[in-house]
Enzyme design. Structure first.
Site, PDB file in Angstrom:
ATOM      1  N   CYS A 113       0.819  -1.222   0.000  1.00  0.00           N
ATOM      2  CA  CYS A 113       0.000   0.000   0.000  1.00  0.00           C
ATOM      3  C   CYS A 113       0.851   1.270   0.000  1.00  0.00           C
ATOM      4  O   CYS A 113       0.354   2.356  -0.291  1.00  0.00           O
ATOM      5  CB  CYS A 113      -0.935   0.016   1.195  1.00  0.00           C
ATOM      6  N   HIS A 253      -2.951   7.319   3.507  1.00  0.00           N
ATOM      7  CA  HIS A 253      -3.418   6.069   2.895  1.00  0.00           C
ATOM      8  C   HIS A 253      -4.752   5.696   3.549  1.00  0.00           C
ATOM      9  O   HIS A 253      -4.893   5.754   4.774  1.00  0.00           O
ATOM     10  CB  HIS A 253      -2.381   4.971   3.131  1.00  0.00           C
ATOM     11  N   ASN A 283      -9.916   0.032   1.086  1.00  0.00           N
ATOM     12  CA  ASN A 283      -8.457   0.105   0.970  1.00  0.00           C
ATOM     13  C   ASN A 283      -8.038  -0.287  -0.451  1.00  0.00           C
ATOM     14  O   ASN A 283      -8.092  -1.462  -0.806  1.00  0.00           O
ATOM     15  CB  ASN A 283      -7.831  -0.840   2.006  1.00  0.00           C
TER      16      ASN A 283
END
Ligand code: UT7
Length: 326
Positions: A113, A253, A283
Protein backbone atom coordinates in the site's frame (compact mmCIF):
# COMPACT_ATOMS: atom_id res chain seq x y z
CA UNK A 1 16.80 24.45 -7.37
CA UNK A 2 14.73 22.16 -9.59
CA UNK A 3 11.68 20.64 -8.00
CA UNK A 4 9.09 18.15 -9.19
CA UNK A 5 5.59 19.58 -9.27
CA UNK A 6 2.32 17.74 -9.84
CA UNK A 7 0.67 19.32 -12.89
CA UNK A 8 -2.18 16.87 -13.50
CA UNK A 9 -3.99 14.23 -11.48
CA UNK A 10 -6.43 11.52 -12.58
CA UNK A 11 -8.30 8.66 -10.97
CA UNK A 12 -10.45 5.76 -12.01
CA UNK A 13 -12.48 3.21 -10.08
CA UNK A 14 -14.41 0.29 -11.57
CA UNK A 15 -18.14 0.81 -11.93
CA UNK A 16 -19.23 -2.14 -9.80
CA UNK A 17 -20.04 -1.15 -6.20
CA UNK A 18 -19.81 -3.72 -3.41
CA UNK A 19 -21.68 -2.55 -0.31
CA UNK A 20 -21.47 -3.80 3.26
CA UNK A 21 -24.93 -5.30 2.72
CA UNK A 22 -23.50 -7.32 -0.19
CA UNK A 23 -20.69 -8.58 2.09
CA UNK A 24 -23.23 -9.61 4.74
CA UNK A 25 -24.39 -12.20 2.20
CA UNK A 26 -20.87 -13.58 1.71
CA UNK A 27 -19.37 -13.74 5.22
CA UNK A 28 -20.47 -13.52 8.84
CA UNK A 29 -20.32 -9.74 9.26
CA UNK A 30 -22.59 -6.73 9.49
CA UNK A 31 -22.78 -3.22 8.10
CA UNK A 32 -22.67 -1.92 11.67
CA UNK A 33 -19.45 -3.82 12.51
CA UNK A 34 -17.69 -2.76 9.28
CA UNK A 35 -18.64 0.91 9.64
CA UNK A 36 -17.72 1.03 13.31
CA UNK A 37 -14.37 -0.80 12.95
CA UNK A 38 -13.22 0.55 9.59
CA UNK A 39 -15.38 3.49 8.45
CA UNK A 40 -15.95 1.71 5.11
CA UNK A 41 -19.47 1.73 3.62
CA UNK A 42 -18.79 0.59 0.08
CA UNK A 43 -15.92 -0.18 -2.30
CA UNK A 44 -15.41 -0.69 -6.05
CA UNK A 45 -14.60 -4.08 -7.51
CA UNK A 46 -13.24 -4.79 -11.01
CA UNK A 47 -15.11 -7.24 -13.19
CA UNK A 48 -13.50 -10.42 -14.54
CA UNK A 49 -12.30 -8.73 -17.72
CA UNK A 50 -10.60 -5.78 -15.95
CA UNK A 51 -6.93 -6.00 -14.94
CA UNK A 52 -4.80 -3.46 -13.08
CA UNK A 53 -3.37 -1.89 -16.26
CA UNK A 54 -6.90 -1.20 -17.56
CA UNK A 55 -7.57 0.95 -14.51
CA UNK A 56 -4.10 2.51 -14.66
CA UNK A 57 -4.47 3.55 -18.30
CA UNK A 58 -7.78 5.32 -17.57
CA UNK A 59 -6.36 7.21 -14.59
CA UNK A 60 -3.22 8.12 -16.56
CA UNK A 61 -5.21 9.42 -19.55
CA UNK A 62 -7.18 11.72 -17.25
CA UNK A 63 -4.00 12.96 -15.55
CA UNK A 64 -2.36 13.69 -18.92
CA UNK A 65 -5.44 15.50 -20.19
CA UNK A 66 -5.55 17.67 -17.07
CA UNK A 67 -1.84 18.41 -17.44
CA UNK A 68 -2.48 19.43 -21.06
CA UNK A 69 0.03 16.88 -22.24
CA UNK A 70 0.09 14.05 -24.77
CA UNK A 71 1.66 10.62 -24.04
CA UNK A 72 4.76 11.52 -26.13
CA UNK A 73 5.58 14.23 -23.56
CA UNK A 74 6.25 11.66 -20.81
CA UNK A 75 9.88 10.66 -20.13
CA UNK A 76 9.43 7.89 -17.55
CA UNK A 77 6.67 5.88 -15.87
CA UNK A 78 6.74 4.74 -12.22
CA UNK A 79 3.91 2.49 -11.08
CA UNK A 80 3.11 1.36 -7.54
CA UNK A 81 1.19 -1.91 -7.53
CA UNK A 82 0.86 -5.17 -5.63
CA UNK A 83 -1.46 -6.70 -8.19
CA UNK A 84 0.21 -6.47 -11.62
CA UNK A 85 -1.64 -7.97 -14.60
CA UNK A 86 0.92 -10.79 -14.50
CA UNK A 87 4.26 -11.29 -12.77
CA UNK A 88 5.96 -9.78 -15.83
CA UNK A 89 5.95 -7.65 -17.88
CA UNK A 90 5.29 -4.76 -15.53
CA UNK A 91 2.13 -2.69 -15.47
CA UNK A 92 4.39 0.26 -16.35
CA UNK A 93 5.48 -1.55 -19.50
CA UNK A 94 1.89 -2.29 -20.52
CA UNK A 95 0.79 1.28 -19.77
CA UNK A 96 3.71 2.71 -21.81
CA UNK A 97 2.46 0.85 -24.88
CA UNK A 98 -1.27 1.31 -24.35
CA UNK A 99 -0.97 5.05 -23.78
CA UNK A 100 1.18 5.44 -26.89
CA UNK A 101 4.26 6.78 -25.14
CA UNK A 102 7.72 6.85 -26.72
CA UNK A 103 10.18 4.01 -25.85
CA UNK A 104 10.77 5.40 -22.40
CA UNK A 105 11.72 3.63 -19.18
CA UNK A 106 8.97 2.20 -17.05
CA UNK A 107 8.99 0.29 -13.80
CA UNK A 108 6.67 -1.22 -11.19
CA UNK A 109 7.44 -0.68 -7.52
CA UNK A 110 6.23 -3.31 -5.13
CA UNK A 111 5.79 -1.62 -1.78
CA UNK A 112 2.26 -2.88 -1.08
CA UNK A 113 0.00 0.00 0.00
CA UNK A 114 3.02 2.32 0.29
CA UNK A 115 3.45 1.96 -3.49
CA UNK A 116 1.72 5.33 -3.80
CA UNK A 117 4.40 7.29 -1.98
CA UNK A 118 7.20 5.05 -3.32
CA UNK A 119 6.18 5.72 -6.94
CA UNK A 120 5.71 9.43 -6.37
CA UNK A 121 9.01 9.74 -4.51
CA UNK A 122 10.87 7.81 -7.22
CA UNK A 123 9.39 9.96 -9.97
CA UNK A 124 10.33 13.08 -8.04
CA UNK A 125 14.00 12.03 -7.78
CA UNK A 126 14.33 11.63 -11.57
CA UNK A 127 12.82 15.08 -12.08
CA UNK A 128 14.84 16.81 -9.37
CA UNK A 129 18.15 15.47 -10.64
CA UNK A 130 17.32 16.78 -14.10
CA UNK A 131 17.37 13.30 -15.63
CA UNK A 132 13.76 13.52 -16.82
CA UNK A 133 11.47 16.50 -17.31
CA UNK A 134 8.11 14.77 -16.96
CA UNK A 135 7.34 11.55 -15.11
CA UNK A 136 4.01 9.76 -14.99
CA UNK A 137 3.46 8.32 -11.52
CA UNK A 138 0.68 5.78 -11.04
CA UNK A 139 -0.80 3.76 -8.19
CA UNK A 140 -3.08 0.98 -9.43
CA UNK A 141 -4.57 -2.11 -7.86
CA UNK A 142 -7.13 -4.83 -8.35
CA UNK A 143 -6.80 -6.14 -4.81
CA UNK A 144 -10.12 -7.96 -5.20
CA UNK A 145 -8.24 -10.47 -7.38
CA UNK A 146 -6.12 -11.55 -4.39
CA UNK A 147 -8.94 -11.26 -1.86
CA UNK A 148 -10.45 -14.33 -0.23
CA UNK A 149 -14.16 -13.57 -0.14
CA UNK A 150 -14.59 -16.21 2.57
CA UNK A 151 -12.19 -14.35 4.92
CA UNK A 152 -14.08 -11.62 6.77
CA UNK A 153 -10.84 -10.13 8.11
CA UNK A 154 -9.71 -8.99 4.65
CA UNK A 155 -12.66 -9.01 2.24
CA UNK A 156 -14.36 -6.10 3.99
CA UNK A 157 -11.28 -3.91 3.45
CA UNK A 158 -9.62 -4.56 0.09
CA UNK A 159 -10.78 -2.96 -3.16
CA UNK A 160 -9.82 -1.75 -6.62
CA UNK A 161 -8.89 1.63 -8.14
CA UNK A 162 -6.14 3.57 -9.87
CA UNK A 163 -4.77 7.08 -9.63
CA UNK A 164 -2.08 8.97 -11.50
CA UNK A 165 -0.08 12.17 -11.18
CA UNK A 166 2.11 13.85 -13.79
CA UNK A 167 5.27 15.39 -12.36
CA UNK A 168 7.05 18.19 -14.20
CA UNK A 169 10.30 20.01 -13.44
CA UNK A 170 9.90 23.53 -12.11
CA UNK A 171 12.24 26.23 -10.82
CA UNK A 172 9.38 27.86 -8.90
CA UNK A 173 9.31 27.66 -5.11
CA UNK A 174 6.64 24.93 -5.11
CA UNK A 175 6.32 21.21 -5.72
CA UNK A 176 7.72 18.26 -3.79
CA UNK A 177 9.83 19.50 -0.87
CA UNK A 178 10.92 16.19 0.61
CA UNK A 179 10.25 12.46 0.61
CA UNK A 180 10.76 9.83 3.28
CA UNK A 181 10.72 6.11 2.58
CA UNK A 182 11.11 3.26 5.06
CA UNK A 183 10.85 -0.50 5.28
CA UNK A 184 11.20 -3.10 8.00
CA UNK A 185 11.04 -6.70 6.78
CA UNK A 186 10.64 -8.21 10.24
CA UNK A 187 6.90 -7.59 9.88
CA UNK A 188 6.44 -9.45 6.59
CA UNK A 189 4.18 -12.14 8.05
CA UNK A 190 1.61 -9.62 9.24
CA UNK A 191 0.39 -9.03 5.69
CA UNK A 192 1.43 -11.04 2.64
CA UNK A 193 0.37 -13.20 -0.27
CA UNK A 194 1.98 -16.62 0.33
CA UNK A 195 1.96 -18.19 -3.13
CA UNK A 196 2.52 -17.24 -6.73
CA UNK A 197 6.15 -16.17 -6.31
CA UNK A 198 9.37 -18.23 -6.19
CA UNK A 199 8.86 -19.38 -2.56
CA UNK A 200 5.61 -21.15 -3.40
CA UNK A 201 5.06 -21.26 -7.15
CA UNK A 202 1.51 -22.04 -8.23
CA UNK A 203 0.56 -25.69 -7.79
CA UNK A 204 -2.75 -27.48 -7.31
CA UNK A 205 -1.87 -27.59 -3.62
CA UNK A 206 -1.26 -23.84 -3.28
CA UNK A 207 -4.59 -23.19 -4.97
CA UNK A 208 -6.43 -25.74 -2.80
CA UNK A 209 -4.90 -24.17 0.32
CA UNK A 210 -6.03 -20.69 -0.82
CA UNK A 211 -2.42 -19.48 -0.68
CA UNK A 212 -2.87 -17.03 -3.55
CA UNK A 213 -4.99 -14.75 -1.41
CA UNK A 214 -3.76 -11.93 0.84
CA UNK A 215 -3.31 -13.02 4.47
CA UNK A 216 -3.41 -10.46 7.24
CA UNK A 217 -3.07 -10.28 11.00
CA UNK A 218 -5.34 -7.26 11.15
CA UNK A 219 -5.01 -6.04 14.71
CA UNK A 220 -1.18 -6.40 14.62
CA UNK A 221 -1.04 -4.45 11.36
CA UNK A 222 -3.27 -1.85 12.96
CA UNK A 223 -0.90 -1.21 15.88
CA UNK A 224 2.30 -1.01 13.84
CA UNK A 225 0.60 1.12 11.17
CA UNK A 226 -0.58 3.79 13.60
CA UNK A 227 2.89 4.19 15.07
CA UNK A 228 4.75 4.30 11.75
CA UNK A 229 2.23 6.51 10.07
CA UNK A 230 2.43 9.13 12.82
CA UNK A 231 6.23 8.89 13.11
CA UNK A 232 6.91 9.40 9.41
CA UNK A 233 4.48 12.35 9.23
CA UNK A 234 6.10 14.01 12.23
CA UNK A 235 9.65 13.31 11.04
CA UNK A 236 9.26 14.78 7.55
CA UNK A 237 7.56 17.89 8.94
CA UNK A 238 10.17 18.47 11.63
CA UNK A 239 13.08 17.92 9.26
CA UNK A 240 11.77 20.66 7.01
CA UNK A 241 11.09 23.12 9.81
CA UNK A 242 7.30 22.66 9.94
CA UNK A 243 4.81 21.51 12.53
CA UNK A 244 1.37 19.95 12.14
CA UNK A 245 -0.07 23.49 12.40
CA UNK A 246 1.57 24.48 9.10
CA UNK A 247 -0.19 21.72 7.18
CA UNK A 248 -3.14 22.68 5.00
CA UNK A 249 -4.09 19.12 4.17
CA UNK A 250 -2.95 15.63 5.13
CA UNK A 251 -3.78 12.91 2.61
CA UNK A 252 -3.22 9.57 4.33
CA UNK A 253 -3.42 6.07 2.90
CA UNK A 254 -7.06 5.07 3.20
CA UNK A 255 -6.90 1.73 5.01
CA UNK A 256 -9.18 2.18 7.97
CA UNK A 257 -10.74 5.35 9.41
CA UNK A 258 -9.71 4.30 12.92
CA UNK A 259 -6.05 3.99 11.87
CA UNK A 260 -6.20 7.46 10.28
CA UNK A 261 -7.84 8.97 13.38
CA UNK A 262 -5.43 7.31 15.80
CA UNK A 263 -2.35 8.30 13.78
CA UNK A 264 -3.55 11.90 13.40
CA UNK A 265 -4.25 12.16 17.10
CA UNK A 266 -0.73 10.94 17.82
CA UNK A 267 0.81 13.38 15.32
CA UNK A 268 -1.34 16.30 16.54
CA UNK A 269 -3.23 16.68 13.26
CA UNK A 270 -6.86 17.81 13.55
CA UNK A 271 -9.26 15.75 11.42
CA UNK A 272 -10.63 18.92 9.70
CA UNK A 273 -7.33 19.04 7.82
CA UNK A 274 -7.30 15.37 6.88
CA UNK A 275 -8.82 14.05 3.66
CA UNK A 276 -10.87 10.88 4.05
CA UNK A 277 -12.65 8.86 1.37
CA UNK A 278 -12.18 5.35 2.76
CA UNK A 279 -15.95 5.24 3.34
CA UNK A 280 -16.55 5.03 -0.43
CA UNK A 281 -13.48 3.16 -1.68
CA UNK A 282 -12.17 0.90 1.07
CA UNK A 283 -8.46 0.11 0.97
CA UNK A 284 -7.23 0.44 -2.62
CA UNK A 285 -3.56 -0.17 -1.78
CA UNK A 286 -1.06 1.80 -3.84
CA UNK A 287 -3.92 3.69 -5.53
CA UNK A 288 -5.48 5.16 -2.41
CA UNK A 289 -3.39 8.31 -1.90
CA UNK A 290 -3.61 9.21 -5.61
CA UNK A 291 -7.40 8.72 -5.64
CA UNK A 292 -7.75 10.79 -2.48
CA UNK A 293 -5.55 13.54 -3.98
CA UNK A 294 -7.75 13.63 -7.07
CA UNK A 295 -10.90 13.94 -4.96
CA UNK A 296 -9.36 16.55 -2.66
CA UNK A 297 -8.49 18.69 -5.68
CA UNK A 298 -11.97 18.23 -7.21
CA UNK A 299 -13.52 19.24 -3.87
CA UNK A 300 -11.42 22.43 -3.76
CA UNK A 301 -9.60 21.30 -0.62
CA UNK A 302 -6.17 22.25 -2.04
CA UNK A 303 -5.16 25.68 -3.32
CA UNK A 304 -1.97 27.28 -4.57
CA UNK A 305 0.59 27.68 -1.80
CA UNK A 306 -0.90 25.03 0.49
CA UNK A 307 1.44 22.70 2.38
CA UNK A 308 0.23 19.16 1.63
CA UNK A 309 1.47 15.93 3.20
CA UNK A 310 0.82 12.43 1.89
CA UNK A 311 1.69 9.31 3.84
CA UNK A 312 1.12 5.61 3.36
CA UNK A 313 2.01 2.28 4.93
CA UNK A 314 1.56 -1.30 3.85
CA UNK A 315 2.65 -4.91 3.95
CA UNK A 316 6.33 -5.61 4.32
CA UNK A 317 6.26 -3.30 6.25
CA UNK A 318 6.92 -0.47 3.84
CA UNK A 319 5.88 3.10 4.54
CA UNK A 320 6.71 6.69 3.82
CA UNK A 321 5.65 10.27 3.23
CA UNK A 322 5.80 12.98 0.58
CA UNK A 323 5.67 16.67 1.55
CA UNK A 324 4.80 19.30 -1.04
CA UNK A 325 3.95 22.96 -1.53
CA UNK A 326 1.03 23.16 -3.94
O1 UT7 B 1 -3.19 -1.09 3.90
C1 UT7 B 1 -2.59 -1.69 5.00
C2 UT7 B 1 -3.23 -2.96 5.28
N1 UT7 B 1 -4.23 -3.23 6.20
C3 UT7 B 1 -4.72 -2.49 7.20
O2 UT7 B 1 -4.41 -1.37 7.42
C4 UT7 B 1 -5.70 -3.16 8.10
C5 UT7 B 1 -5.38 -2.97 9.55
N2 UT7 B 1 -6.31 -3.61 10.43
C6 UT7 B 1 -7.64 -3.31 10.53
O3 UT7 B 1 -8.14 -2.48 9.80
C7 UT7 B 1 -8.42 -3.98 11.61
O4 UT7 B 1 -7.56 -4.73 12.42
C8 UT7 B 1 -9.57 -4.90 11.08
C9 UT7 B 1 -10.67 -4.06 10.49
C10 UT7 B 1 -9.04 -5.89 10.08
C11 UT7 B 1 -10.16 -5.69 12.26
O5 UT7 B 1 -10.61 -4.80 13.26
P1 UT7 B 1 -10.17 -5.00 14.78
O6 UT7 B 1 -10.88 -3.97 15.53
O7 UT7 B 1 -8.67 -4.99 14.84
O8 UT7 B 1 -10.77 -6.41 15.12
P2 UT7 B 1 -10.01 -7.75 15.60
O9 UT7 B 1 -9.22 -8.34 14.48
O10 UT7 B 1 -9.29 -7.46 16.89
O11 UT7 B 1 -11.24 -8.67 15.90
C12 UT7 B 1 -12.22 -8.34 16.89
C13 UT7 B 1 -13.38 -9.31 16.74
C14 UT7 B 1 -12.94 -10.77 16.61
O12 UT7 B 1 -13.90 -11.57 17.27
P3 UT7 B 1 -13.65 -12.14 18.76
O13 UT7 B 1 -12.41 -12.97 18.62
O14 UT7 B 1 -13.44 -10.92 19.60
O15 UT7 B 1 -14.88 -12.89 19.04
C15 UT7 B 1 -13.01 -11.03 15.14
O16 UT7 B 1 -13.22 -12.40 14.85
O17 UT7 B 1 -14.10 -9.03 15.54
C16 UT7 B 1 -14.21 -10.21 14.75
N3 UT7 B 1 -14.22 -9.84 13.34
C17 UT7 B 1 -15.33 -9.52 12.68
N4 UT7 B 1 -16.62 -9.46 13.06
C18 UT7 B 1 -17.52 -9.10 12.14
C19 UT7 B 1 -13.15 -9.72 12.51
N5 UT7 B 1 -13.58 -9.33 11.29
C20 UT7 B 1 -14.92 -9.20 11.37
C21 UT7 B 1 -15.91 -8.83 10.46
N6 UT7 B 1 -17.19 -8.78 10.89
N7 UT7 B 1 -15.61 -8.50 9.20
Amino acid sequence: MTRARIIGVGAYAPKRVLTNADLEKLVDTSDEWIVQRTGIRERRIADDSEATSDLAVKAAQQALERANLVPEDIDFIAVGTTTPDMIFPSVGNIVQHRLGCRRIGSVDMLAACAGSVYSLATGAQFVQTGKYRRVLCIGAETLSKITDFTDRGTCILLADAAGAAVLEATDEDRGIIDVDLYSDGQYWELLYQPAGGSRHPATHETVDKRMHYAKMRGSDVFKVAVRMFAESAERILTRNGFTANDLSLFIPHQANLRIIEAACKRAGLPMERVFVNVDRYGNTGAASVYVALEEALAAGRIKRGDLVLMAAFGGGFAWGAVLMRW
